[in-house]
Design an enzyme around this catalytic site. Structure first.
Site, PDB file in Angstrom:
ATOM      1  N   GLU A   1      -8.450   7.588   8.187  1.00  0.00           N
ATOM      2  CA  GLU A   1      -8.130   6.222   8.650  1.00  0.00           C
ATOM      3  C   GLU A   1      -9.344   5.308   8.397  1.00  0.00           C
ATOM      4  O   GLU A   1     -10.482   5.685   8.690  1.00  0.00           O
ATOM      5  CB  GLU A   1      -7.836   6.297  10.153  1.00  0.00           C
ATOM      6  CG  GLU A   1      -7.508   4.971  10.809  1.00  0.00           C
ATOM      7  CD  GLU A   1      -7.166   5.125  12.291  1.00  0.00           C
ATOM      8  OE1 GLU A   1      -7.468   6.202  12.879  1.00  0.00           O
ATOM      9  OE2 GLU A   1      -6.568   4.196  12.864  1.00  0.00           O
TER      10      GLU A   1
ATOM     11  N   LYS B   1      -0.228   0.947  10.408  1.00  0.00           N
ATOM     12  CA  LYS B   1      -0.210   1.712  11.658  1.00  0.00           C
ATOM     13  C   LYS B   1       0.626   1.003  12.723  1.00  0.00           C
ATOM     14  O   LYS B   1       0.418  -0.187  12.997  1.00  0.00           O
ATOM     15  CB  LYS B   1      -1.643   1.887  12.152  1.00  0.00           C
ATOM     16  CG  LYS B   1      -1.804   2.794  13.360  1.00  0.00           C
ATOM     17  CD  LYS B   1      -3.294   2.978  13.686  1.00  0.00           C
ATOM     18  CE  LYS B   1      -3.502   4.033  14.766  1.00  0.00           C
ATOM     19  NZ  LYS B   1      -4.946   4.278  15.007  1.00  0.00           N
TER      20      LYS B   1
ATOM     21  N   CYS C   1      -3.200   8.330  12.498  1.00  0.00           N
ATOM     22  CA  CYS C   1      -3.864   8.717  13.747  1.00  0.00           C
ATOM     23  C   CYS C   1      -2.910   8.755  14.955  1.00  0.00           C
ATOM     24  O   CYS C   1      -2.014   9.583  15.006  1.00  0.00           O
ATOM     25  CB  CYS C   1      -5.043   7.786  13.985  1.00  0.00           C
ATOM     26  SG  CYS C   1      -6.202   8.338  15.268  1.00  0.00           S
TER      27      CYS C   1
END
Lengths: 263, 263
Positions: A40, A110, A144
């Site tokens: 990330e 994300k 994540c």
């Protein structure tokens, strides 16, 4: 298809990160991999704080242009996290560069931002289903904290992915250790898909990371696992057909549909 | 509140099972527990096959009547699996007997039936949300394979349970070992709830079981764990307020709602 996961130490000069990713692409290609996954915000570093305001780039910015060329030269595809600028909005994104296609990268943004730090610097577009075909493998994307929510992995599994690529920046500590040891493997098992979980390690100016990147099989087995510190290049062969027996023994998607669990 | 989980060896005379459950209720009460949990189909045995046709009882049958009396006498509440007859339909059910209330048990019927064996002998009513208040604790119910689907645990967590009680009959083997070691703990962690996972052990005439019953905390920590063989009586204190910090660190329900992940 053979894939590689590049766990990156957070130490050292942030400006050298694109170079390190390119070097890993060359090493992974030499090792027979057709796809490299980086963490990330791999291109900028995760702990950059207010600097993200000027670090963020668009999907056809300098990083993407440069890495597209490296992908063409080395023949290896790339999934790498970066801070994305879209007008005045900033996202925690991952670019997917298919070495076989000279085109603007596919972008995943994300959905689930973690904590005050991420929410201060970035926006969420909400959940999205981004899947690309890389060398015959259907690859879905999460970043994540996204993968800690079963709904996100399930959405991709129901859309038929073989592999979920997860660039991550998992913090050191008990919760992070639990995610790396149990949650990632459970997501693979409960959806009968492969997962490539690619973390930072060590410390930057703001955070310390868990390391422990892994590549996990549909039966929950760990195919490759990095330690808690330092750079690491993990390799694994992704062969969904090898897990036909596991899918018959654990037919979660079929059985859930049968009792209308998704309705 | 202190609870107890009674892992039952599948060996021995099936007819003695109600006696063994009553003895465990007395032992658990002596140990300070206010609730005992017994396995899936605990009252009949899990591997009874065609015999379920005549073994099944209603929610106000002989087993329920007898166990209500024991609960009143000992002051301990009970959650126990049994084959339930409802007219011509048979369910894999669990009865909840609240020692403080002299009433017909609350019944949960298994939603996700596993494999040909269960589907041959039992019917699923589909997913349902059964929650009872026992001694101030909100207790939700799932049975065995149900908990391997994140949707089922999430439904109960969103309804506000403190504890999910899971009578189970987990088979021996690699998949069962994975569920006991990783999936159960992940369900607790990703929902920030307690889970009590109560299995059989050893073999009956049809199956061999995993054992490894456990009581797991909202941070994924194992509070009590049985071995792979034999009867075991596990105890743990269930104190949701002790995990306020874990819920702040891992605010899954709040963050999922924020990005409309449940829509």
């Amino acid at each position: 298809m053979k894939i590689a996961v590049f766990q990156m130490s957070a130490q050292g000069d942030h400006a050298a990160r694109p170079d390190r990713i390119e070097a890993a692409m060359r090493d992974a290609a030499k090792g027979g991999a057709q796809l490299l996954i980086a963490p990330e915000l791999a291109l900028s570093g995760y702990g950059r704080g207010a600097a993200f305001d000027h670090l963020s780039q668009s999907a056809d910015g300098e990083w993407a242009t440069r890495l597209r060329k490296t992908a063409r030269d080395t023949g290896i595809s790339l999934i790498a996290g970066f801070p994305e600028r879209d007008g005045d909005t900033h996202h925690i994104s991952a670019m997917v560069i298919d070495a076989a296609i000279d085109a603007k990268p596919v972008i995943y943004r994300k959905a689930c931002l973690y904590g005050d730090y991420e929410k201060a610097h970035f926006s969420s577009p909400g959940p999205s289903t981004i899947i690309t075909d890389l060398g015959g493998l259907r690859v879905g994307l999460l970043i994540c904290y996204d993968v800690e929510f079963p709904e996100n992995a399930r959405r991709l599994a129901r859309a038929g992915v073989d592999l979920i690529a997860v660039p991550t920046a998992l913090p050191d500590g008990a919760s992070g250790a639990f995610v790396a040891a149990h949650v990632v493997r459970t997501r693979a098992f409960e959806n009968q898909v492969h997962i490539a979980y690619c973390d930072h390690a060590d410390s930057d100016e703001t955070f310390t990371y868990q390391g422990c990147s892994s590549i996990v099989a549909p039966d929950g087995a760990v195919l490759a696992q990095a330690g808690g510190s330092g750079d690491a290049l993990l390799f694994a062969q992704i062969d969904p057909s090898a897990y036909a027996a596991a899918r018959i023994e654990n037919p979660y998607l079929r059985d859930a549909a049968e009792v209308r669990l998704f309705d």
